[in-house]
Design an enzyme around this catalytic site. Sequence first.
Site, short mmCIF file in Angstrom:
data_model
loop_
_atom_site.label_atom_id
_atom_site.label_comp_id
_atom_site.label_asym_id
_atom_site.label_seq_id
_atom_site.Cartn_x
_atom_site.Cartn_y
_atom_site.Cartn_z
N ASP A 1 -5.98 -24.90 19.50
CA ASP A 1 -5.79 -23.54 18.95
C ASP A 1 -5.59 -22.54 20.08
OD1 ASP A 1 -6.40 -23.92 16.02
OD2 ASP A 1 -8.31 -24.62 16.82
N ASP B 1 -6.19 -27.69 25.24
CA ASP B 1 -6.89 -27.18 24.08
C ASP B 1 -5.83 -27.06 22.98
OD1 ASP B 1 -8.81 -25.72 22.45
OD2 ASP B 1 -7.69 -23.91 22.98
C1 G6P Z 1 -11.20 -23.93 17.82
C2 G6P Z 1 -11.06 -22.44 17.59
C3 G6P Z 1 -12.37 -21.87 17.08
C4 G6P Z 1 -12.89 -22.65 15.88
C5 G6P Z 1 -13.08 -24.11 16.26
C6 G6P Z 1 -13.55 -24.95 15.10
O1 G6P Z 1 -11.90 -24.14 19.00
O2 G6P Z 1 -10.68 -21.77 18.76
O3 G6P Z 1 -12.17 -20.51 16.76
O4 G6P Z 1 -14.11 -22.10 15.42
O5 G6P Z 1 -11.84 -24.61 16.74
O6 G6P Z 1 -12.51 -25.08 14.18
P1 G6P Z 1 -12.55 -25.80 12.79
O7 G6P Z 1 -11.09 -26.03 12.49
O8 G6P Z 1 -13.29 -27.08 12.96
O9 G6P Z 1 -13.21 -24.90 11.84
MG MG Z 2 -8.32 -22.29 21.97
#
Ligand code: G6P
Ligand code: MG
Length: 216
Positions: A10, A8
């Site tokens: 983030d 993953d």
């Molecule tokens: C990751 C984060 C989420 C976020 C998602 C979409 O999974 O953990 O918190 O909402 O990405 O991110 P984006 O950059 O597309 O807004």
């Molecule tokens: Mg994550």
Amino acid sequence: MISAVIFDLDGVIVSTDEYHFRAWQELAKDLGVPFSREDNSRQRGVSRMESLEVLLEKSERSYTRDEKLALAEKKNMVYRELLAQLSPEEILPGAMEFAEESRKMGLKIAVGSSSRNTPFILKKIGLTDYFDAVADGNDIQRSKPDPQVFLIAAERLHTPPEKCLVIEDADAGVEAAKAGGMSALAVGAAKEHPNADIRAESLDGLRVAEIMGLLS
Ligand code: G6P
Ligand code: MG
């Protein structure tokens, strides 16, 4: 026998959590909606639009689809401004060591993230061409806990799901990995997830060889 590792992004490779929090917090303030760290933790791993729905749960008014798209875009503009300062220094401790050791052991490595900012983030941290495959929020119709993003990553690695180990910091991500028939190593916020095959505080100090031993 594991032959690929899907990271993953983030919260596993890079620490963008605080930027997401600050950007959502700013939007919540504009809308006059209360927003806590607890609300923010429910946004982990899920798409931007679903994250917005979490925030709007406490709103007294309802929004049209177009208004919601505009709100998500507004949050993303703030988030992207905050990401401007992102650098390789924000790669999380142990992440590169884990990826390097995986490579040395002959495992393929990929990113599997719900974020549509994945290409931008990988560029900012200098890892654009580092992984064997990337699957992200731009590739999917269903976000975690649906396994779609990990299944696409596995397909791009030409590796069957049961030979993939997913590393996740989100409960939704651990659930996605297991729904896809993969092994899951849960770290950070997901470190107590009961469905994970292995749980750890973080990747810092973890040896790939030991993890593989525990899974075999
Ligand atoms: C990751 C984060 C989420 C976020 C998602 C979409 O999974 O953990 O918190 O909402 O990405 O991110 P984006 O950059 O597309 O807004
Ligand atoms: Mg994550």
